[in-house]
Write a protein that holds these residues in place. Structure first.
Motif, PDB file in Angstrom:
ATOM      1  N   ASP B 475       8.305  31.907  30.771  1.00 27.44           N
ATOM      2  CA  ASP B 475       7.229  32.828  30.756  1.00 27.44           C
ATOM      3  C   ASP B 475       6.260  32.663  32.012  1.00 27.44           C
ATOM      4  OD1 ASP B 475       5.096  34.389  30.794  1.00 27.44           O
ATOM      5  OD2 ASP B 475       4.486  34.141  28.556  1.00 27.44           O
ATOM      6  N   PRO B 476       6.672  33.506  33.038  1.00 32.64           N
ATOM      7  CA  PRO B 476       6.117  32.884  34.438  1.00 32.64           C
ATOM      8  C   PRO B 476       4.629  33.136  34.624  1.00 32.64           C
ATOM      9  CG  PRO B 476       7.232  35.121  34.408  1.00 32.64           C
ATOM     10  CD  PRO B 476       7.528  34.438  33.230  1.00 32.64           C
ATOM     11  N   LYS B 477       4.051  33.833  33.657  1.00 31.14           N
ATOM     12  CA  LYS B 477       2.540  33.754  33.661  1.00 31.14           C
ATOM     13  C   LYS B 477       2.038  32.907  33.290  1.00 31.14           C
ATOM     14  CE  LYS B 477       2.077  37.360  30.443  1.00 31.14           C
ATOM     15  NZ  LYS B 477       3.278  38.346  30.125  1.00 31.14           N
ATOM     16  N   ILE B 478       2.463  31.640  32.422  1.00 31.60           N
ATOM     17  CA  ILE B 478       1.548  30.682  32.027  1.00 31.60           C
ATOM     18  C   ILE B 478       2.189  29.201  32.863  1.00 31.60           C
ATOM     19  CG2 ILE B 478       1.070  31.352  29.622  1.00 31.60           C
ATOM     20  CD1 ILE B 478       3.734  29.887  28.869  1.00 31.60           C
ATOM     21  N   GLN B 479       3.076  29.497  33.759  1.00 33.35           N
ATOM     22  CA  GLN B 479       3.551  28.467  34.439  1.00 33.35           C
ATOM     23  C   GLN B 479       2.398  27.756  35.524  1.00 33.35           C
ATOM     24  OE1 GLN B 479       6.345  26.829  33.431  1.00 33.35           O
ATOM     25  NE2 GLN B 479       6.233  28.484  31.779  1.00 33.35           N
ATOM     26  N   LYS B 480       2.474  26.385  35.608  1.00 30.39           N
ATOM     27  CA  LYS B 480       1.704  26.048  36.703  1.00 30.39           C
ATOM     28  C   LYS B 480       2.274  26.145  38.043  1.00 30.39           C
ATOM     29  CE  LYS B 480      -1.456  23.590  33.991  1.00 30.39           C
ATOM     30  NZ  LYS B 480      -2.603  24.007  33.832  1.00 30.39           N
ATOM     31  N   GLU B 481       1.517  25.683  39.402  1.00 28.46           N
ATOM     32  CA  GLU B 481       2.122  26.116  40.595  1.00 28.46           C
ATOM     33  C   GLU B 481       3.464  25.374  40.654  1.00 28.46           C
ATOM     34  OE1 GLU B 481      -0.651  25.432  43.818  1.00 28.46           O
ATOM     35  OE2 GLU B 481      -1.921  26.465  42.661  1.00 28.46           O
ATOM     36  N   THR B 482       3.615  24.231  40.292  1.00 28.05           N
ATOM     37  CA  THR B 482       4.797  23.521  40.491  1.00 28.05           C
ATOM     38  C   THR B 482       5.191  22.970  38.888  1.00 28.05           C
ATOM     39  OG1 THR B 482       5.743  21.309  40.808  1.00 28.05           O
ATOM     40  CG2 THR B 482       3.583  21.295  40.476  1.00 28.05           C
ATOM     41  N   ASN B 483       6.404  22.798  38.868  1.00 30.28           N
ATOM     42  CA  ASN B 483       7.033  22.539  37.427  1.00 30.28           C
ATOM     43  C   ASN B 483       7.728  21.157  37.696  1.00 30.28           C
ATOM     44  OD1 ASN B 483       6.204  24.601  36.088  1.00 30.28           O
ATOM     45  ND2 ASN B 483       8.162  25.716  35.901  1.00 30.28           N
ATOM     46  N   VAL B 484       7.240  20.203  38.620  1.00 35.85           N
ATOM     47  CA  VAL B 484       7.675  18.852  38.633  1.00 35.85           C
ATOM     48  C   VAL B 484       6.681  18.075  38.768  1.00 35.85           C
ATOM     49  CG1 VAL B 484       9.351  17.686  39.744  1.00 35.85           C
ATOM     50  CG2 VAL B 484       9.592  19.953  40.061  1.00 35.85           C
ATOM     51  N   TYR B 485       6.587  17.012  37.909  1.00 38.91           N
ATOM     52  CA  TYR B 485       5.757  16.023  38.058  1.00 38.91           C
ATOM     53  C   TYR B 485       6.255  14.797  38.882  1.00 38.91           C
ATOM     54  CZ  TYR B 485       3.298  11.805  36.894  1.00 38.91           C
ATOM     55  OH  TYR B 485       2.433  10.568  36.780  1.00 38.91           O
ATOM     56  N   TYR B 486       5.402  14.447  40.001  1.00 42.62           N
ATOM     57  CA  TYR B 486       6.061  13.351  41.025  1.00 42.62           C
ATOM     58  C   TYR B 486       5.144  12.182  40.745  1.00 42.62           C
ATOM     59  CZ  TYR B 486       8.982  16.653  43.485  1.00 42.62           C
ATOM     60  OH  TYR B 486       9.765  17.447  43.883  1.00 42.62           O
ATOM     61  N   GLY B 487       5.501  11.101  40.024  1.00 46.65           N
ATOM     62  CA  GLY B 487       4.625   9.727  40.043  1.00 46.65           C
ATOM     63  C   GLY B 487       5.052   8.778  41.139  1.00 46.65           C
ATOM     64  N   ILE B 488       4.282   8.022  41.709  1.00 48.14           N
ATOM     65  CA  ILE B 488       4.577   7.258  42.552  1.00 48.14           C
ATOM     66  C   ILE B 488       3.752   5.564  42.046  1.00 48.14           C
ATOM     67  CG2 ILE B 488       4.227   6.153  44.824  1.00 48.14           C
ATOM     68  CD1 ILE B 488       4.266   8.990  45.589  1.00 48.14           C
ATOM     69  N   ASP B 489       4.676   4.487  41.879  1.00 46.42           N
ATOM     70  CA  ASP B 489       4.215   3.293  41.441  1.00 46.42           C
ATOM     71  C   ASP B 489       4.446   2.326  42.350  1.00 46.42           C
ATOM     72  OD1 ASP B 489       3.096   3.298  38.843  1.00 46.42           O
ATOM     73  OD2 ASP B 489       4.924   4.119  37.941  1.00 46.42           O
ATOM     74  N   LEU B 490       3.442   1.618  42.988  1.00 43.31           N
ATOM     75  CA  LEU B 490       3.469   0.607  43.947  1.00 43.31           C
ATOM     76  C   LEU B 490       4.373  -0.616  43.265  1.00 43.31           C
ATOM     77  CD1 LEU B 490       0.189   0.541  45.820  1.00 43.31           C
ATOM     78  CD2 LEU B 490       2.372   1.965  46.122  1.00 43.31           C
ATOM     79  N   VAL B 491       5.188  -1.283  43.681  1.00 44.80           N
ATOM     80  CA  VAL B 491       5.791  -2.360  43.197  1.00 44.80           C
ATOM     81  C   VAL B 491       4.877  -3.535  43.208  1.00 44.80           C
ATOM     82  CG1 VAL B 491       7.610  -4.132  43.631  1.00 44.80           C
ATOM     83  CG2 VAL B 491       8.118  -1.540  44.016  1.00 44.80           C
ATOM     84  N   ASP B 492       4.026  -3.475  44.333  1.00 41.99           N
ATOM     85  CA  ASP B 492       3.243  -4.753  44.356  1.00 41.99           C
ATOM     86  C   ASP B 492       1.804  -4.009  44.209  1.00 41.99           C
ATOM     87  OD1 ASP B 492       1.654  -6.929  44.555  1.00 41.99           O
ATOM     88  OD2 ASP B 492       2.391  -7.569  46.706  1.00 41.99           O
ATOM     89  N   PRO B 493       0.987  -4.290  43.092  1.00 40.27           N
ATOM     90  CA  PRO B 493      -0.298  -3.720  43.087  1.00 40.27           C
ATOM     91  C   PRO B 493      -1.342  -4.082  43.955  1.00 40.27           C
ATOM     92  CG  PRO B 493       0.740  -4.400  40.759  1.00 40.27           C
ATOM     93  CD  PRO B 493       1.526  -5.104  41.652  1.00 40.27           C
ATOM     94  N   ILE B 494      -0.859  -5.245  44.626  1.00 40.77           N
ATOM     95  CA  ILE B 494      -2.166  -5.621  45.592  1.00 40.77           C
ATOM     96  C   ILE B 494      -2.284  -4.617  46.673  1.00 40.77           C
ATOM     97  CG2 ILE B 494      -2.509  -7.646  47.391  1.00 40.77           C
ATOM     98  CD1 ILE B 494      -1.515  -9.482  45.404  1.00 40.77           C
ATOM     99  N   ALA B 495      -1.199  -3.797  46.952  1.00 38.55           N
ATOM    100  CA  ALA B 495      -1.330  -2.843  48.162  1.00 38.55           C
ATOM    101  C   ALA B 495      -2.027  -1.589  47.702  1.00 38.55           C
ATOM    102  CB  ALA B 495      -0.143  -2.754  48.585  1.00 38.55           C
ATOM    103  N   ILE B 496      -2.624  -1.598  46.393  1.00 46.49           N
ATOM    104  CA  ILE B 496      -3.210  -0.489  46.050  1.00 46.49           C
ATOM    105  C   ILE B 496      -4.140   0.267  46.736  1.00 46.49           C
ATOM    106  CG2 ILE B 496      -5.148  -1.334  44.621  1.00 46.49           C
ATOM    107  CD1 ILE B 496      -2.421   1.118  42.879  1.00 46.49           C
ATOM    108  N   ASP B 497      -5.180  -0.858  47.328  1.00 44.86           N
ATOM    109  CA  ASP B 497      -6.152  -0.294  48.221  1.00 44.86           C
ATOM    110  C   ASP B 497      -5.699   0.188  49.612  1.00 44.86           C
ATOM    111  OD1 ASP B 497      -8.093  -1.215  46.503  1.00 44.86           O
ATOM    112  OD2 ASP B 497      -8.447  -3.013  47.489  1.00 44.86           O
TER     113      ASP B 497
END
Ligand SMILES: Nc1ncnc2c1ncn2[C@@H]1O[C@H](COP(=O)(O)OP(=O)(O)OP(=O)(O)O)[C@@H](O)[C@H]1O
Ligand SMILES: [Mg+2]
Lengths: 253, 650
Positions: B475-497
């Motif tokens: 139903d196109p009326k109820i769709q968000k702008e995008t239909n894909v969720y992209y997630g990015i995880d850092l391998v080493d959390p130290i680099a988070i800053d």
């Protein structure tokens, strides 16, 4: 048989530099069943004497035995223990707890002695009826009269059958009618249950109810009067005379 | 004996007696001064700026003044009453009321302003420490350096001078109103304390307990869907507040003495020392202190409740951020994504990518929703809800059969509102088909960011065959702008800053749907940190002032009851006996308001905590334990005070 025996008791207040010797070597002996009163001028050391005899205050020197038990060297805890088993008190101000009813006040000394509730109730009924305060048992101290308060206080002194009852001017705050009522009750109890009473008083009338009067002057025993077989009136006259000699002031009685 | 000598003697005597008053005064001044110093100091601009906390700090300082003023005025009423005998005596020896007032004022002036000077120094010394704590809780990395602020000094002096004037006015009216006789009588208030329990009182006692329980009961129902409109909700809150507060008052007025009286009656006049010292004395006093105790209880409950809530929120910042954004970063826009990935690669930051197709589907959840939906969607419009749907193929470790659906990432707040059952029949609807599904569970972990889950509704995981069917027929009326969720995880959390910095520098963080988990955590921490700091500050002030008031009351009582201890000790009760009774009494005296306050705050927190975070018990219990521990100090102090009184009694 001597129930209380005090030898050479001294008591002084203050520190090394400013010492006031109030009791200067008093010997006193009270037999079981006696009703003794202590008289003397104001400031002569009566209350002090009563306090040391009753273990509320410590002597500076001397020994006091009650029922053969020496207590001058005891610790505060032992003394408290001693008081609650052997002694009863009636004070000049009635010294009742305002927040407790008459009955609760009277039963206080029993609660430390682990007396059963039933036994306690029986004792209360007996003593309260004798002193005429049974009907007041659920009243609070401020709802009863001074005389009734003093009788409540007396009932509390008698309830646990102490060896000796100490009374410091028990009639001091009472009118003469209530005073003689109370004294009659005391001497009745003294005869009936053979209790020993030591009473401090200013009032020669009160003293005349006793079997013996001890006069104190300047921290020492000045003289003693025995009632013996004479009438209360005669004894009263003796007391007045002695008081006159003692204080130098003639009592107008 | 001249007046100056009198003042001097009084002062000497009173400092010993009122050390806690002096302490409380020093403390209040110190606290207030520290607070305004923070408020005026440029060092806190960062904290203020990041959360627009300046207004909050300002409001808090007004509240602080109110608490401190009420406390000092109240403490003064206790102290002036205690000294009525002395005042009467002065009058008796011929001093005029004016002169007595001058003696008192001079004495107070020295005590008060002496404490104030000390308090200001203490406050200044403490403010750096306090600033360090503030920076720590809101997660600001800055050197805690402070300069002495004249503005803060002036404000403090003005505030406390005004309080001093109020105290003097109070003393003046007190002295003016009293005659010599009534002054002597003021202390012996036992007269009216001793009245028989009436039937009415018993009724009030029961009513009090009933009202409190009613309030508690309604509070547990508050957000469970029984109250469907904003209006009803509001009425329910008023009802809870009213019935709990009135109930508390009646509880102190009637219930406590009623219960104690019943216990006492059952003893048939044969009371042990413990009972003499605790039951009989508390019975009468609780009644006359009902109003004070109600205020103390209510405000303690408020303090504990607010502290718990802000701590809950602070404490669960990470968890709720993970629920909102399951990966370290999420980027909704594919251009942004490409740019960000490029930037990360350039900087040699290793990362993993997650990609999930998310579609919006109408769902009929009426079979599994326990609550009346009108609360959520407004009355009358019971349209189907739009929920995000993902395929089980895109989620590792989860596999559902074609008939089954798993709900994920359901927030506590939504759960509380809708009370979705873990199993039941649901229906997914696309324009040309209706697919019946069996709901097999609710999971807290989420797999898409809250950008996709409108209003905190759970995301549904379905079998990939079902997903494909639905995806073909959107139903196109109820769709968000995008239909894909992209997630990015850092391998080493130290680099988070560093990654965060890039995220911001590229301007990715600006557009909706692009989120950084750690940003979220930091934001919530600094928001809630400042809240917590302010509430904690006020709570501490309140705790100390109410503790002091209870302590002063006990000092008062102790001195009034000293004669009783003399009698009891003459009768042969040892100091130990009496002290045991006193400990019991203090357990009640301090314990009852505390326990009632804890219960109040527990029910208050319980009714709405899910708006604030994901964890109820640990943060709440910690706050309560801390409060109890600090509060107990005053109980201990008063036991020590009694110990001295008992010792001196014979
Ligand atoms: N705690 C105390 N410290 C110092 N001196 C005291 C103390 N108690 C009593 N005294 C002194 O001891 C003396 C005797 O006091 P006490 O109270 O025994 O007199 P009293 O015979 O009972 O007088 P009254 O008939 O007036 O009651 C007084 O001079 C008093 O000043
Ligand atoms: Mg005397």
């Amino acid at each position: 048989m001597a129930i209380l025996e005090a030898n050479q008791i001294h008591k002084s207040f203050g520190n090394k530099f400013n010492k006031q010797e109030v009791l200067k070597g008093i010997d006193i002996r009270v037999d079981k069943g006696e009703f003794v009163s202590i008289m003397g001028a104001s400031g002569s050391g009566k209350t002090t004497l009563l306090n040391v005899l009753s273990s509320i205050d410590k002597v500076s020197l001397g020994s006091i035995k009650i029922e053969g038990k020496e207590f001058t060297g005891m610790k505060e805890k032992e003394l408290a223990e001693f008081r609650k088993h052997h002694l009863g008190f009636i004070f000049q101000e009635y010294n009742l707890l305002d927040t407790l009813t008459v009955k609760e006040n009277v039963l206080l000394p029993l609660s430390i002695k682990k007396v059963s509730k039933k036994d306690a109730n029986q004792r209360f009924q007996k003593i309260a009826t004798e002193l005429g305060i049974y009907e007041l048992k659920d009243k609070y101290p401020n709802q009863i009269s001074g005389g009734q308060k003093q009788r409540t206080s007396a009932a509390r002194a008698f309830i646990h059958d102490p060896s000796i009852i100490f009374a410091d001017e028990p009639t001091g705050a009472l009118d003469s009618k209530s005073a003689s009522d109370l004294l009659n009750k005391l001497s009745e109890l003294n005869l009936k249950i053979d209790s020993t009473i030591i009473m401090v008083t200013h009032d020669p009338v009160a003293a005349s109810y006793c079997s013996r009067v001890v006069f104190i002057k300047d921290g020492q025993i000045y003289t003693q009067l025995n009632k013996g077989e004479q009438s209360r009136q005669a004894f009263f006259n003796d007391i007045i005379k002695t008081q006159g000699v003692l204080g130098g002031v003639q009592n107008e009685h | 004996m001249n007046i100056n000598y009198l003042i001097y003697r009084n002062l000497k005597k009173n400092i010993k007696n009122y050390y806690l008053y002096v302490f409380a005064l020093i403390f209040s001044v110190g606290l207030y001064f520290a607070f305004v110093t923070l408020q005026y100091d440029p060092a806190t601009d960062e904290a203020k700026g990041s959360v627009k906390g300046a207004a909050a700090l300002g409001a808090a300082s007004v509240l602080l003044v109110a608490i401190v003023a009420i406390f000092l005025l109240y403490a003064n009423t206790i102290f002036i009453k205690r000294r009525s005998k002395e005042i009467g005596l002065f009058q008796l020896i011929g001093l005029t009321k004016g002169k007595i007032f001058r003696i008192l004022s001079a004495e107070n002036l020295i005590l008060y302003f002496g404490s104030m000077v000390i308090g200001i120094f203490a406050g200044f010394a403490a403010s750096r420490l306090i600033l360090m704590i503030l920076f720590k809780v809101i997660g600001v990395d800055a050197e805690a350096a402070l300069s002495f602020s004249t503005e803060a000094l002036i404000q403090t002096v003005i505030v406390f001078a005004v309080i001093y004037v109020l105290i003097m006015i109070m003393n003046y009216t007190f002295i003016q109103r009293q005659s010599i006789l009534s002054l002597f009588r003021a202390v012996s208030t036992t007269e009216n304390q001793i009245k028989k329990m009436s039937f009415l009182e018993m009724l009030f006692g029961l009513l009090g307990i009933g009202l409190i329980l009613l309030g508690y009961y309604v509070s547990t129902k508050l957000f469970s869907g029984d109250f469907t409109s904003m209006n009803e909700l509001f009425m329910a809150m008023i009802l809870i507040l009213g019935s709990v507060i009135i109930g508390t008052y009646l509880f102190y007025k009637g219930s406590v003495s009623f219960i104690f009286n019943a216990i006492r009656k059952s003893k048939g006049g044969y009371l042990s020392v413990n009972e003499v010292l605790s039951l009989s004395s508390i019975m009468f006093r609780m009644k006359s202190n009902a109003l004070l105790l109600t205020i103390i209880t209510t405000v303690s409950a408020l303090a504990i409740g607010l502290l718990s809530l802000s701590y809950i929120s602070y404490y669960s910042a990470e968890k709720s951020a993970r629920q909102s954004v399951p990966n370290h970063f999420t980027v909704a826009n594919s251009n942004d994504l490409a740019a960000y990935i490029q930037a990360l690669t350039d900087e040699n930051i290793e990362f993993k990518q997650t990609k999930r197709d998310v579609i919006q589907v109408n769902a009929d959840l009426s079979q599994v929703i326990g609550a009346n939906l009108e609360v959520v969607s407004g009355p009358g419009e019971q349209q189907p809800m739009v929920i995000p749907v993902i395929s089980d193929e895109s989620v590792e470790g989860i596999d559902v059969s074609p008939e089954e659906t798993l709900f994920t990432g359901s927030s506590d707040a939504i759960q509380q509102f809708m009370s979705i059952q873990a199993t039941g029949d649901i229906e997914l609807t696309s324009p040309n088909q209706q697919i019946k599904q069996q709901l097999i569970g609710l999971e807290k972990d989420s797999y898409v960011s809250y950008y996709f889950a409108s209003g905190g509704l759970p995301a549904a995981i379905v079998d990939h065959t079902v997903f494909d069917k639905l995806a073909q027929d959107l139903d196109p009326k109820i769709q968000k702008e995008t239909n894909v969720y992209y997630g990015i995880d850092l391998v080493d959390p130290i680099a988070i800053d560093q990654a965060n910095q890039i995220f911001k520098d590229l301007g990715i963080s600006e557009s909706t749907g692009n989120l950084s988990q750690s940003e979220l955590i930091m934001n919530q921490k600094s928001n809630m940190g400042l809240m917590m700091f302010i509430v904690g500050f006020l709570g501490l002030t309140f705790l100390i002032t109410s503790g002091c008031i209870l302590y002063f009351k006990q000092m008062d009582e102790g001195e009034e009851e000293k004669a009783n201890y003399t009698i009891l000790r003459k009768l042969g009760f040892t100091q130990g006996n009496l002290l045991k009774g006193i400990q019991m009494k203090q357990l009640f005296n301090f314990g009852i308001p505390l326990i009632v306050g804890l219960f109040h705050s527990y029910f208050a927190v319980k009714s709405g905590w899910f708006f604030f975070g994901t964890e109820l018990w640990l943060p709440m219990v910690m706050v309560m334990l801390l409060y109890t521990a600090l509060y107990s100090i005053f109980g201990l102090l008063s036991v020590l005070f009694y110990k001295r009184i008992i010792k001196e009694a014979l």
